[in-house]
Write a protein that holds these residues in place. Structure first.
Motif, PDB file in Angstrom:
ATOM      1  N   ASP A 213       0.847  -1.185   0.000  1.00 34.45           N
ATOM      2  CA  ASP A 213       0.000   0.000   0.000  1.00 34.45           C
ATOM      3  C   ASP A 213       0.890   1.244   0.000  1.00 34.45           C
ATOM      4  O   ASP A 213       1.399   1.671   1.041  1.00 34.45           O
ATOM      5  N   LYS A 215       0.116   4.299  -0.458  1.00 42.15           N
ATOM      6  CA  LYS A 215      -0.433   5.459   0.247  1.00 42.15           C
ATOM      7  C   LYS A 215      -0.116   5.382   1.736  1.00 42.15           C
ATOM      8  O   LYS A 215       0.140   6.407   2.379  1.00 42.15           O
ATOM      9  N   TRP A 218       3.347   6.654   2.145  1.00 38.83           N
ATOM     10  CA  TRP A 218       3.361   8.126   2.187  1.00 38.83           C
ATOM     11  C   TRP A 218       2.913   8.633   3.560  1.00 38.83           C
ATOM     12  O   TRP A 218       3.546   9.515   4.145  1.00 38.83           O
ATOM     13  N   SER A 219       1.848   8.045   4.074  1.00 34.40           N
ATOM     14  CA  SER A 219       1.304   8.488   5.355  1.00 34.40           C
ATOM     15  C   SER A 219       2.303   8.312   6.493  1.00 34.40           C
ATOM     16  O   SER A 219       2.430   9.179   7.372  1.00 34.40           O
ATOM     17  N   MET A 239       3.109   9.177  -6.158  1.00 33.07           N
ATOM     18  CA  MET A 239       2.553   9.145  -4.804  1.00 33.07           C
ATOM     19  C   MET A 239       3.238  10.128  -3.867  1.00 33.07           C
ATOM     20  O   MET A 239       2.585  10.797  -3.060  1.00 33.07           O
ATOM     21  N   ARG A 254      -3.034  10.965  -5.135  1.00 36.50           N
ATOM     22  CA  ARG A 254      -2.687   9.833  -4.267  1.00 36.50           C
ATOM     23  C   ARG A 254      -3.781   8.774  -4.284  1.00 36.50           C
ATOM     24  O   ARG A 254      -3.493   7.566  -4.269  1.00 36.50           O
ATOM     25  N   ARG A 258      -3.399   4.745  -5.358  1.00 38.38           N
ATOM     26  CA  ARG A 258      -3.846   3.646  -4.511  1.00 38.38           C
ATOM     27  C   ARG A 258      -4.872   2.772  -5.235  1.00 38.38           C
ATOM     28  O   ARG A 258      -4.836   1.544  -5.140  1.00 38.38           O
TER      29      ARG A 258
END
Length: 324
Positions: A213, A215, A218-219, A239, A254, A258
């Motif tokens: 994943d 995303k 990134w988080s 991303m 983003r 995903r």
């Protein structure tokens, strides 16, 4: 998590290999289709003959019907203790940025590495001594799904009992959303790769790991200021570009990446399900709630040694499970 890159995260800019021509791939597909039709015709004739000999669908006095035998023959066979392992994929399987900056570290690979801190899948399955001589790593940093048929051909030459596949992140990690690999192409190349293996090793098992994943990566990584500076060098721009931006365009970008990763994983699951000796991880890697401690502190994108070890553990659980 963490890498034609986390390709379970990889340096997208590192992939400059050409891909196989569409006409050649279509020719192989047509050839396999002809073989499949002929095999189906012969199977149908054999079944018809067996039914006639035993009096239609009624059971023969001294044994199972032809239908029973065909059903048992079609049942998937999965060996939880393969004796050799070949790995294909991208930078994650090469251990990129695990040991030093901007470098492969295959000894720390979750699939075939020799590092005792990782305890690779090969070591867990084969033991340390046998893994040294009966495991092979044909993954390449920067690889995309289009590169998989060639890797699979090289892996098949070793006649492995098990082939691991982890690829797809680089197909989503592009300079822009528009440059991501179309889902139809992703599917065609994956089917071609499995067909390439089946041409050489019809009974080899295949274990497919889901695309991480991105995303979530990134988080997690955006909380680290140094990591965000590294990302500005061009890692997975689709991303990770403008990591702090929260405007509508950035949020939509983003989300699109995903969604594409989710679509890729659906392809991996669907295509694998059609092969009796292919097992998908059930989105285990995609769903894994990894944190920054499992990311390389060289790029906050690829797995650290701890991350590689977790991947090895997850793969081992999937390969040795009695049921998918």
């Amino acid at each position: 998590m963490a890498a034609r890159n986390l390709k379970g995260p990889e340096h997208v800019t590192l992939d400059d290999e050409g891909t196989e021509g569409t006409s050649m791939r279509n020719s192989r597909h047509r050839a396999r289709a002809v073989v499949a039709v002929a095999a189906a015709a012969l199977t149908g004739l054999a079944t018809l003959t067996a039914c006639d000999a035993s009096g239609g669908d009624e059971a023969a006095p001294n044994g199972p019907t032809a239908q029973d035998r065909a059903h048992r023959k079609a049942e998937p066979v999965w060996d939880t203790s393969p004796r050799s392992v070949a790995a294909v994929g991208d930078s994650i399987t090469r251990g990129f940025d695990t040991c030093s900056v901007l470098s492969d570290c295959p000894e720390a690979s979750w699939a075939t590495g020799s590092d005792s801190e990782v305890r690779s899948l090969a070591q867990r399955l084969l033991g340390k001594r046998r893994a040294a001589t009966h495991s092979w790593n044909h993954a390449k940093t920067g690889a995309r799904m289009a590169d998989l048929p060639g890797q699979m051909e090289r892996a098949a030459a070793h006649r492995p009992d098990l082939v691991t596949v982890m690829v797809g992140a680089n197909d989503a990690c592009r300079s822009s959303v528009d440059e991501m690999t179309p889902v139809a192409e992703f599917r065609a190349d994956f089917e071609d790769a499995l067909g390439t293996l089946r041409d050489e090793r019809p009974r080899a098992q295949v274990y497919v790991l889901s695309v991480p994943d991105l995303k979530r990566l990134w988080s997690e990584g955006r909380t680290n200021q140094l990591g965000k500076q590294v990302w500005k060098l061009g890692i997975c721009k689709s991303m990770l570009a403008d990591a702090d931006a929260m405007d509508a365009a950035a949020v939509a970008r983003r989300a699109a990446v995903r969604e594409r990763v989710v679509a890729y994983n659906a392809v991996l699951k669907e295509v694998c399900a059609k092969d009796l000796r292919c097992r998908y991880d059930g989105d285990a890697v995609f769903d894994f709630r990894f944190g920054t401690d499992l990311l390389s502190h060289w790029d906050w994108f690829h797995p650290s040694k701890e991350g590689q070890a977790r991947l090895a553990e997850m793969a081992y659980e999937g390969v040795t499970s009695r049921r998918p």
